[in-house]
Design a protein around this motif. Structure first.
Motif, mmCIF file in Angstrom:
data_model
loop_
_atom_site.group_PDB
_atom_site.id
_atom_site.type_symbol
_atom_site.label_atom_id
_atom_site.label_comp_id
_atom_site.label_asym_id
_atom_site.label_seq_id
_atom_site.Cartn_x
_atom_site.Cartn_y
_atom_site.Cartn_z
ATOM 1 N N VAL A 165 0.830 -1.209 0.000
ATOM 2 C CA VAL A 165 0.000 0.000 0.000
ATOM 3 C C VAL A 165 0.856 1.247 0.000
ATOM 4 O O VAL A 165 0.592 2.204 -0.747
ATOM 5 C CB VAL A 165 -0.945 -0.011 1.220
ATOM 6 C CG1 VAL A 165 -1.663 1.332 1.350
ATOM 7 C CG2 VAL A 165 -1.969 -1.128 1.090
ATOM 8 N N VAL A 166 1.905 1.281 0.814
ATOM 9 C CA VAL A 166 2.761 2.465 0.891
ATOM 10 C C VAL A 166 3.433 2.736 -0.447
ATOM 11 O O VAL A 166 3.433 3.876 -0.941
ATOM 12 C CB VAL A 166 3.810 2.289 2.002
ATOM 13 C CG1 VAL A 166 4.869 3.383 1.921
ATOM 14 C CG2 VAL A 166 3.145 2.320 3.374
ATOM 15 N N SER B 109 1.948 5.772 -2.693
ATOM 16 C CA SER B 109 2.910 6.877 -2.800
ATOM 17 C C SER B 109 3.241 7.172 -4.259
ATOM 18 O O SER B 109 3.306 8.339 -4.671
ATOM 19 C CB SER B 109 4.183 6.535 -2.027
ATOM 20 O OG SER B 109 3.919 6.363 -0.649
ATOM 21 N N LEU B 110 3.455 6.124 -5.050
ATOM 22 C CA LEU B 110 3.785 6.325 -6.465
ATOM 23 C C LEU B 110 2.616 6.960 -7.214
ATOM 24 O O LEU B 110 2.795 7.940 -7.955
ATOM 25 C CB LEU B 110 4.171 4.988 -7.098
ATOM 26 C CG LEU B 110 4.603 5.035 -8.571
ATOM 27 C CD1 LEU B 110 5.810 5.941 -8.746
ATOM 28 C CD2 LEU B 110 4.910 3.637 -9.085
ATOM 29 N N LEU B 111 1.418 6.430 -7.026
ATOM 30 C CA LEU B 111 0.254 6.985 -7.711
ATOM 31 C C LEU B 111 -0.059 8.402 -7.241
ATOM 32 O O LEU B 111 -0.427 9.265 -8.050
ATOM 33 C CB LEU B 111 -0.955 6.074 -7.491
ATOM 34 C CG LEU B 111 -0.886 4.692 -8.135
ATOM 35 C CD1 LEU B 111 -2.097 3.851 -7.750
ATOM 36 C CD2 LEU B 111 -0.786 4.796 -9.664
ATOM 37 N N MET C 69 4.593 11.674 3.669
ATOM 38 C CA MET C 69 3.407 10.989 3.165
ATOM 39 C C MET C 69 3.521 9.482 3.382
ATOM 40 O O MET C 69 2.536 8.826 3.782
ATOM 41 C CB MET C 69 3.223 11.298 1.680
ATOM 42 C CG MET C 69 2.029 10.621 1.036
ATOM 43 S SD MET C 69 1.856 11.066 -0.713
ATOM 44 C CE MET C 69 3.371 10.358 -1.386
ATOM 45 N N MET C 70 4.694 8.919 3.175
ATOM 46 C CA MET C 70 4.881 7.487 3.344
ATOM 47 C C MET C 70 4.732 7.077 4.805
ATOM 48 O O MET C 70 4.170 6.018 5.110
ATOM 49 C CB MET C 70 6.255 7.067 2.806
ATOM 50 C CG MET C 70 6.391 7.196 1.303
ATOM 51 S SD MET C 70 8.042 6.755 0.695
ATOM 52 C CE MET C 70 8.041 4.981 1.009
ATOM 53 N N MET D 143 1.451 4.292 8.909
ATOM 54 C CA MET D 143 0.712 4.240 10.174
ATOM 55 C C MET D 143 -0.758 3.924 9.943
ATOM 56 O O MET D 143 -1.348 3.101 10.656
ATOM 57 C CB MET D 143 0.875 5.561 10.924
ATOM 58 C CG MET D 143 2.288 5.820 11.424
ATOM 59 S SD MET D 143 2.413 7.240 12.543
ATOM 60 C CE MET D 143 1.926 8.570 11.427
ATOM 61 N N TRP D 144 -1.372 4.573 8.952
ATOM 62 C CA TRP D 144 -2.790 4.348 8.686
ATOM 63 C C TRP D 144 -3.052 2.905 8.262
ATOM 64 O O TRP D 144 -4.007 2.272 8.720
ATOM 65 C CB TRP D 144 -3.288 5.305 7.608
ATOM 66 C CG TRP D 144 -3.253 6.739 8.020
ATOM 67 C CD1 TRP D 144 -3.202 7.221 9.301
ATOM 68 C CD2 TRP D 144 -3.260 7.879 7.166
ATOM 69 N NE1 TRP D 144 -3.173 8.598 9.284
ATOM 70 C CE2 TRP D 144 -3.211 9.030 7.992
ATOM 71 C CE3 TRP D 144 -3.293 8.048 5.780
ATOM 72 C CZ2 TRP D 144 -3.204 10.321 7.475
ATOM 73 C CZ3 TRP D 144 -3.285 9.342 5.258
ATOM 74 C CH2 TRP D 144 -3.245 10.461 6.102
ATOM 75 N N THR D 145 -2.203 2.386 7.385
ATOM 76 C CA THR D 145 -2.422 1.029 6.873
ATOM 77 C C THR D 145 -2.134 -0.014 7.939
ATOM 78 O O THR D 145 -2.883 -0.987 8.088
ATOM 79 C CB THR D 145 -1.534 0.784 5.635
ATOM 80 O OG1 THR D 145 -1.759 1.820 4.670
ATOM 81 C CG2 THR D 145 -1.847 -0.557 5.007
#
Length: 269
Positions: free
Chosen positions: A73-74, A78-80, A191-192, A197-199
């Protein structure tokens, strides 16, 4: 603007109170995690609680699942987000403003409101109890904030740098990947860290989309450990420390860039 001694004292008092209130539960869990768990055991330190919790709770399986899901997910989000932020921040095309604000509606819709429809959609395409069910929805949930964050960074970059790169024959991809993205390392790492943390701490989505319990993440594994494996609070506290440790370590590694990115974002905002 100069402040009086009373104002400084009150500021320090409020900060000290906030620090105590924040650290007290953390210290309480850490202390409990190293206390003997056996009934009637003498006071002391028992580091074996971590090994017992690791084996009894099968945290190796849960942590591996969380590492795979969170890492995917990170990286993906992050890439998108960086690519979408570059497009919205540096390009002007028809409907860009409408499309951007439409994307931002994702920040206003709580995940609890869409998790049940998401369950039926994933079931209809046969993706329940798979890594895709854990990874793809969380990438989508992260894109709204990530695009907003990276758009703010790309809009604040120097136009002279971009024009100089274009004069050297660089296209959009070269400017994005080789010029602007390396300059925005603090913003990207901030952002990462937030995505991580959220994921990692996500609880509801894995609970709903993994009905068989084969791919439980670390927070779900901790809840299962609490209900089935032990009634001892010391082992439960040790399990909580094991689950929280990767987030703490990741933040400690990236804290310098995280703080710099937050400060720069607040100043530019």
């Amino acid at each position: 603007m100069r402040t009086s001694a009373f104002e400084r004292s009150m500021t320090y008092a409020v900060l000290a109170l906030g620090t105590v209130l924040t650290l007290y539960p953390v210290v309480l869990v850490l202390v409990k995690a190293v206390q003997p768990d056996a009934v009637g055991a003498s006071a002391g330190i028992d580091l074996g609680n971590f090994a017992d919790a690791w084996h009894q709770g099968e945290f190796s399986h849960y942590l591996l699942t969380s590492v795979i899901v969170t890492g995917s997910v990170v990286v993906g989000a992050s890439l998108l987000s960086a690519m979408a932020g570059y497009a919205f921040g540096t390009m002007r095309f028809r409907g860009s403003s409408v499309l951007f604000y439409l994307l931002l509606t994702g920040l206003m819709v709580p995940s609890e409101a869409v998790v049940i429809p998401l369950y039926f959609q994933l079931r209809s395409v046969g993706l329940l109890d798979t890594y895709a069910a854990l990874i793809l929805p969380q990438i989508a949930q992260s894109l709204a904030f990530g695009t907003f964050w990276m758009r703010a960074y790309f809009r604040s970059t120097s136009r002279e740098v971009v024009e100089a790169a274009r004069l050297d024959g660089a296209g959009h991809f070269r400017i994005f990947w080789s010029v602007l993205l390396p300059m925005g390392r603090p913003a990207v790492l901030t952002m990462m860290v937030l995505f991580f943390m959220w994921t990692w701490n996500e609880f509801l989505l894995p609970l709903v989309v993994i009905p068989s319990g084969e791919l439980l993440t670390a927070p779900l594994g901790l809840a299962l450990f609490q209900g089935q494996y032990t009634a001892g609070t010391s082992l439960l506290a040790a399990g909580a420390v094991l689950v929280a440790l990767p987030v703490v370590l990741f933040y400690l590694v990236a804290q310098r860039h995280f703080i710099r990115g937050m400060v720069e974002g607040s100043v530019k905002g």
